[in-house]
Design an enzyme around this catalytic site. Sequence first.
Site, short mmCIF file in Angstrom:
data_model
loop_
_atom_site.label_atom_id
_atom_site.label_comp_id
_atom_site.label_asym_id
_atom_site.label_seq_id
_atom_site.Cartn_x
_atom_site.Cartn_y
_atom_site.Cartn_z
N GLY A 144 0.82 -1.20 0.00
CA GLY A 144 0.00 0.00 0.00
C GLY A 144 0.86 1.26 0.00
CB CYS A 145 0.10 4.69 -1.09
SG CYS A 145 -1.48 4.95 -0.26
#
EC number: 1.2.1.38
Lengths: 340, 340, 340, 340
Positions: A144-145
């Site tokens: 994920g970011c």
Amino acid sequence: MKAAIVGVTGYTGVELIRLIQQHPKLTIGTIHSHTMHEHAEKVYPHLNGFLDQEILPYDPQLIQQENDLVFFATPAGISKTLAADFVEKKFPIIDLSGDLRLKKPSDYQRYYQKEPAEAALLAQAEYVVPEFNTAQGNLIANPGCYATAAILASAPIVQQGWLAGTMIFDGKSGLSGAGKSLTDSSHYVSASENMTMYKVNQHQHIPEILQQLQQWDPDLQHIHFSTSLIPVKRGIFMTLYAPIKETVTEAMLYQQFLETYEKAAFVRVQPLGKMPALRQVTTTNFCDIGLSMNQETQILTVAAVIDNLGKGAAGQAIQNFNVWAGLPETAGLLQVPIYP
Amino acid sequence: MKAAIVGVTGYTGVELIRLIQQHPKLTIGTIHSHTMHEHAEKVYPHLNGFLDQEILPYDPQLIQQENDLVFFATPAGISKTLAADFVEKKFPIIDLSGDLRLKKPSDYQRYYQKEPAEAALLAQAEYVVPEFNTAQGNLIANPGCYATAAILASAPIVQQGWLAGTMIFDGKSGLSGAGKSLTDSSHYVSASENMTMYKVNQHQHIPEILQQLQQWDPDLQHIHFSTSLIPVKRGIFMTLYAPIKETVTEAMLYQQFLETYEKAAFVRVQPLGKMPALRQVTTTNFCDIGLSMNQETQILTVAAVIDNLGKGAAGQAIQNFNVWAGLPETAGLLQVPIYP
Amino acid sequence: MKAAIVGVTGYTGVELIRLIQQHPKLTIGTIHSHTMHEHAEKVYPHLNGFLDQEILPYDPQLIQQENDLVFFATPAGISKTLAADFVEKKFPIIDLSGDLRLKKPSDYQRYYQKEPAEAALLAQAEYVVPEFNTAQGNLIANPGCYATAAILASAPIVQQGWLAGTMIFDGKSGLSGAGKSLTDSSHYVSASENMTMYKVNQHQHIPEILQQLQQWDPDLQHIHFSTSLIPVKRGIFMTLYAPIKETVTEAMLYQQFLETYEKAAFVRVQPLGKMPALRQVTTTNFCDIGLSMNQETQILTVAAVIDNLGKGAAGQAIQNFNVWAGLPETAGLLQVPIYP
Amino acid sequence: MKAAIVGVTGYTGVELIRLIQQHPKLTIGTIHSHTMHEHAEKVYPHLNGFLDQEILPYDPQLIQQENDLVFFATPAGISKTLAADFVEKKFPIIDLSGDLRLKKPSDYQRYYQKEPAEAALLAQAEYVVPEFNTAQGNLIANPGCYATAAILASAPIVQQGWLAGTMIFDGKSGLSGAGKSLTDSSHYVSASENMTMYKVNQHQHIPEILQQLQQWDPDLQHIHFSTSLIPVKRGIFMTLYAPIKETVTEAMLYQQFLETYEKAAFVRVQPLGKMPALRQVTTTNFCDIGLSMNQETQILTVAAVIDNLGKGAAGQAIQNFNVWAGLPETAGLLQVPIYP
């Protein structure tokens, strides 16, 4: 090689299109959406001349027939039910959603408030931060970011066991991080000239970060984690406050960051004391890191910036593809960041 | 009563004009600048019809003759040399610059890198956060913007002695906080869609915050303090991470915030767990505070939002004037925030 | 006097709340919405301390019982069916929607693509631009935002019969002009750093403008009218290109603008050749106008700026209320614009 | 081939760096500035890893020795004095400034308010819009940003002689169009959420546009031309209002635009009636054009969008280089636009 993209109408999907279009060895086979079936250039006028294809309904057989691998750029809750069919046939998947990242199903249940994927599927999925590990199989869970920025910001310290207390992550994200869905908080009139804080200590990337960091330090129990929206389209500015053991000096810390990322083509450690600006990485796969030690508080400030759609999603997915396919890690990803 | 403003061409000066224009008991006597001498409405077309006055050169005699008090809205380094003349004549001053805030001259020297004001002048100056103390004399040092947010966010905890470690302040400011001077980082093209971090642990408001907090807890030695610029015009979003003693519960914390600010007209404590948005206070004198306790890390997250030109500068200066003049604290300051 | 607001959850409704709160003679009686029924301060945290009321369902009896007039701040298509009941009882209405502005039902049908209001209702409604006419009855149709700017920009020329060709209006609006509804184009990620053009020559304010201008020049048949969205929250920047008869000089034009608006408290004509900036009127009821004549093309450029929620909606509604109620036109509306 | 860039510290210079870095046949030889001499990656952290070079003082001998051509990305007034030396030695120049664009020295004098270049130099310079002409020699004057958009928007009409009156150009530009110099109007706090109009009918691109259009229609005497700043970093949104002869239909107009740009790789004509959004071309060399005919007013609305630093400056310079060097026009320029 040819890739299918499932979920092309989201920000991550359309960024994948852009990155694949400039990739030397990868082309787009078919594109799919669960909701919108029109010609790609009609939906996205910026693609005019670049993608003369219809957005097709989801069709696993067609995908497997026409492509060599598939990227899932779908919201949480989709790929966990779709992946099994591909896995069975050993058809390669890079999943950009959160569905296959967490090894503990209870974590998924708690943070995503949905039913987790089948245990067998989770067992096969490999969570790959390409700076630290490499996929052995054909089912890659792309990080994920926020998680990417948090892991890259803290890895050198955690790996050395230099923490003297709880790490505090203060993450700021651009609006595209919240996806393309329309909400009051993503309306221009709400978001412009504003800043909001959300999901304090409840963000779904927390277990993902812990899972990765605990591989390096099994004693690490908690992190403190807050997330905010700032009025930018793209980008994550992750600030880490890390209490450091008394015996560790600034010079040692800086040296460790340099060494950790010496061979990492996409991590650029700034000169000591110089903090990166968010814009210096937008539209790219870079993560720029700055650090500054406070002798009085013995707390290290680390700032790591990424583009949430680049290194935080589609860029890293291509990087993971490159390594998986035996290509140079940087293939198709070495553009100069857009400035200004 | 009539007030002079010295430094009307800066953001703080022009905000003072706006606030005085809507004040029931205060009017503008004369306005002054060291650099620009034109008609006010020519410099500021938005004031057309509101301020038919020339911006005059600095003229202490005229100021004292035509006004009942003076606001200094000047950059650091100006009022320290100009104030003595007024003090001698017991002419009231509210100084919005940093020149008279710090009791220790060495702090000023270190953080402002300029010569400090005369000891006699510093001795007379009173640093007034109107939620906590009241001026006895005629020389008020108005708090800084970051300092106001940091003090209001942490006071209830520090006053109770509930800290279990170093407080970390992560402050985000709008561009007007950096003043009207033209720099590369304040250019629209640099600032828009960007975020930058600056003066990590070196910001000049650090000693001001410590000086105030140490009045409540003399053992408090350090704070960890970072400052960033986010792409908004006005506003400070101050996040505080405070390690809390094990015996203190979330309920006790929330109750303490409510009690501390029960009579504070401009501090609005949000429902527990609900964080404020920056926009809900812009253009006003409010400070909205939200808090959220993390049981796992025993760290309290506090978010305090103010308008850096309002509660962080001109608004608080008017609030200080009101109290000093024996008026209701809220006189002229109770407008509904601009939304959206 | 007490006013009800129907439609408080839209941008215009919440701006009405703000303006009534600072009005010397008007207070809020009851507030209503068709969609959301919560405490006002819960929906709008910025109102905390200002409006301790529940948002009620629509209830015409209650409205009439508890208030002296009602503001409809509803989307197109609502007030046309609700107004009759009030009109029958001679209960005053100020309608901010487009439902009662157009005298020709076919215009409404064409531009709003909905069934028009009953003829009897339209006959009683008075379209009031307070700079030019005054309501005689109790049913005021408040002008639209683009229309207000376009009429004020062109009135002095049209009234004098100085046009030598078709007027071209190039209107730019902030995102709040499109209302609070969530669309792809109002998403921050779409709107920021973007500009889009929409409804070219099809905007529903066109017939409203023509209807007004034809009262002054019945020969005026057409206007050319384009509308764009620029990345600002609030504000309309209306540019008018008007071909002017050869005999009319720049001096005559400027003089005419000055005379036309000599007694208009809210129209500020700039020095000749100086164009207004959008920001100099935001959050207020002002319309600032600049003009510049091109001798080579004999085309006059007029720029008129307003706040679409202020003079373009809620501000003008209060101005209309003031005149209707026999109060000074400026009551409650003379705040200094927010700058910066 | 190797190129020197003079003026690398401006926005156009740094965009040239980016575009040359991704060009298949062109590399950077030396980089120069009149004001700043540091390592390029220190000045521009986003270039870290891409340009390990010092920014050198201006040095014509070194430039000619180390490079095959030179790009002047300097402000107005510089290249006119520097070019002669290169021209004499037949060293190729692509000049991105306005110094060599205007054939009539009096035009330069009037609009730039500076002394024009030597007549001999102007005689040799070729103003090249690559969609319409090709350089024969070695001294290319690259068109201005507004001029590029205006010429591409109007060429099909002017070439056909279809105008029935004066064309009105309403140009909106992002802030980078005003260059990197620091001014009050480019300060973030001034520019954000604002729109301003400037140089109405006085912009220096007017004579450049006329000069080009008069090659197609010598009777065209005037254009009406306004320029505004909107709060975006990059991009020009040019709206053209063109009065069209009665005999010309919408279908003819559309057909003509399609034919004119049939072979233009970088001009994308939208479906009839569909206007382009600014963002669909940013960071690229595209010009997207939409048109809409108003039957009532017989005025055609054309919207043309470009990136002022791309097709409006550095992109077009590379396109001009490509054609001049006998390369495919699109070499190095066919990236997917950044979206969102």
